[in-house]
Enzyme design. Structure first.
Site, short mmCIF file in Angstrom:
data_model
loop_
_atom_site.label_atom_id
_atom_site.label_comp_id
_atom_site.label_asym_id
_atom_site.label_seq_id
_atom_site.Cartn_x
_atom_site.Cartn_y
_atom_site.Cartn_z
N LYS A 140 0.86 -1.19 0.00
CA LYS A 140 0.00 0.00 0.00
C LYS A 140 0.89 1.23 0.00
O LYS A 140 2.03 1.17 0.47
CB LYS A 140 -0.87 0.02 1.26
CG LYS A 140 -2.09 0.88 1.14
CD LYS A 140 -3.22 0.10 0.52
CE LYS A 140 -4.42 0.96 0.22
NZ LYS A 140 -5.57 0.13 -0.16
N GLY A 191 -5.44 2.59 -7.41
CA GLY A 191 -6.04 3.72 -6.70
C GLY A 191 -6.54 3.33 -5.32
O GLY A 191 -6.56 2.16 -4.93
N ASP A 192 -6.91 4.34 -4.57
CA ASP A 192 -7.60 4.21 -3.28
C ASP A 192 -8.23 5.59 -3.07
O ASP A 192 -8.43 6.32 -4.06
CB ASP A 192 -6.61 3.82 -2.17
CG ASP A 192 -7.29 3.32 -0.90
OD1 ASP A 192 -7.61 2.13 -0.82
OD2 ASP A 192 -7.53 4.13 0.03
N1 GLU Z 1 -7.38 0.24 -2.91
C1 GLU Z 1 -8.11 -0.97 -3.17
C2 GLU Z 1 -8.12 -1.85 -1.95
O1 GLU Z 1 -8.15 -1.35 -0.84
C3 GLU Z 1 -7.67 -1.65 -4.44
C4 GLU Z 1 -6.24 -2.03 -4.55
C5 GLU Z 1 -5.82 -2.51 -5.93
O2 GLU Z 1 -6.65 -2.57 -6.82
O3 GLU Z 1 -4.65 -2.84 -6.07
O4 GLU Z 1 -8.14 -3.05 -2.01
#
Ligand code: GLU
Length: 450
Positions: free
Chosen positions: A125, A164-165
């Site tokens: 992350k 994204g997030d």
């Molecule tokens: N941010 C999203 C999550 O919390 C997606 C992460 C991703 O697609 O790599 O899982």
């Protein structure tokens, strides 16, 4: 229990002031007791000690110039937590609340979430304490370029694949990919959540919300219930909330709330999805403007929320979908939901319920789908995007959606069956945590002390 206490005390010493991270670790460790008690191998191989320590953490300065010509500086992060199952995979969050604790809790959750998808992806992350709110397009672009000027050397389609997030969508991914391509000369699948024009996957945008509703559907149908006709509370007004609401309508349910950081909309006849999309996806304005088109709806400003929780959880409904952010649902909110006759919860956000709230749901025997299982559809579809990029194919909307449905069904069944195997058939927190952990831990043992 002492190993939980000892692990947290050690983390408090070695990684001070990371409350959200300790919370995520404690929740997992709490669930793992039955498997750790019956399996000496995890102790022998020091799996707990290793799994709570990221393989690598990158922290960096992100300097950029704003529209007034002033130099601004933010803090950038990428935590490459665990690569036992595949390349580090997980989103980037741009939000003023981002710090090392937030990124580590998200990265830690991501390890087990990604394992639950059944796909070959490790956990990571990243993000920055950058506030995209009120920034011009040029400022966003310059920030993203500066962020990648450092991050490009750490990422790649076979080692670390960001997405994204909160605060990071297709626009930001575009600017980051453009800079990555310029610096490396490579056009590859280093990011997911890309635009459909240049390598993105259909359904990725919708996947977290759709998946969260598919999870609820599996959980309810398995217990002889259905989504049809159910009144639903949804929090948030971002990507996850919007596509949760869309899928709820498709499956015959009625979402009556949504929220942003300024306040909550309650619309008794059901949230108008078209208005919500225009406000948040096109005009990017505050939710309060919903009232202009719908004066019959009710707006509760955040300043009027109850002291011990969030207004959105105080309306009577049968189902709840927390789709905003961590710790947005308190113990008092959980008690209010239970008192109002809630049947089920499916979490679209990461760790939206506090630990006391989770305990209240489990004690009340509510059907409770924890985030790391219920919101795994987003990252699972990211992996489907990686697969399409690697094989130079593009799949149709229905093809990806079908795969997403199967993945969510499997995640639900895996959590349910694992919970039953350990004697707590109702406890999907225990089931999801053990199922995710077991896969990662066994892979770590097979790969030796690395
Ligand atoms: N941010 C999203 C999550 O919390 C997606 C992460 C991703 O697609 O790599 O899982």
């Amino acid at each position: 229990m002492t190993y939980i206490h000892n692990t947290i005390v050690k983390l408090q010493k070695t990684s001070p002031a990371q409350a959200e991270f300790y919370q995520a670790v404690e929740e997992i460790l709490d669930s793992l007791q039955p498997i750790l008690e019956t399996n000496d191998k995890y102790k022998q191989h020091a799996i707990i000690e290793r799994i709570v320590e990221p393989e690598r953490q990158i922290m960096f300065r992100v300097p950029w110039v704003d529209d007034q010509g002033q130099v601004q500086v933010n803090k950038g992060y990428r935590v490459e937590f665990n690569s036992a199952l595949g390349p580090y995979k997980g989103g980037l969050r741009f939000h003023p609340s981002v710090n090392a604790s937030i990124i580590k809790f998200l990265g830690f959750e991501q390890i087990f979430k990604n394992a639950l998808t059944g796909l070959p992806i490790g956990g990571g992350k990243g993000g920055a304490n950058f506030d995209p709110k009120g920034k011009s397009d040029g400022e966003i672009m310059r920030f993203c370029q500066s962020f990648i000027n450092e991050l490009y050397r750490h990422i790649g389609p076979t080692c670390d694949v960001p997405a994204g997030d909160i605060g990071v969508g297709a626009r930001e991914i575009g600017y980051m990919f453009g800079q990555y391509k310029r610096l490396t000369g490579r056009y590859d699948g280093v990011f997911t959540g890309k635009s459909l024009l240049w390598g993105g996957s259909l359904v990725r945008k919708e996947a977290t919300g759709y998946g969260c509703v598919y999870f609820a559907q599996n959980m309810l149908e398995d217990n002889g219930l259905s989504l049809s006709g159910k009144t639903c509370l949804v929090s948030g007004a971002g990507n996850v909330a919007i596509y949760t609401i869309e899928k709820l309508y498709e499956l015959g349910a009625k979402p009556i709330t949504c929220s942003d950081s300024n306040g909550t909309i309650y619309h008794e006849t059901g949230i108008d999805l078209a208005t919500l999309k225009t406000l948040k996806e096109v005009r990017k304005v505050r939710l309060e403007e919903y009232l202009t088109e719908h004066p019959d709806a009710c707006y509760i400003p955040a300043s009027d929320y109850p002291q011990d929780g969030h207004a959105v959880w105080r309306f009577p409904a049968q189902l709840a979908f927390p789709c905003a952010t961590q710790n947005e649902l308190t113990e008092q909110d959980a008690q209010a939901l239970v008192a109002n006759g809630i049947i089920g919860i499916s979490e679209g956000a990461n760790m939206p319920s506090t630990q006391d709230a989770v305990e209240a749901f489990l004690a009340a025997k509510i059907y409770y789908g924890p985030g790391k299982a219920a919101n795994a559809g987003g990252v699972a579809t990211s992996q489907l995007e990686m697969a399409q990029n690697a094989s130079m194919q593009t799949w149709s909307f229905d093809e990806v959606d079908e795969k997403l449905k199967v993945i969510m069904k499997n995640i639900y069944r895996n959590a349910r069956d694992t919970a039953a195997e350990f004697g707590e058939p109702h406890n999907l927190v225990l089931g999801a945590n053990i199922a995710g952990f077991r896969k990662v831990a066994d892979a770590m043992i097979e790969q030796g002390v690395v």
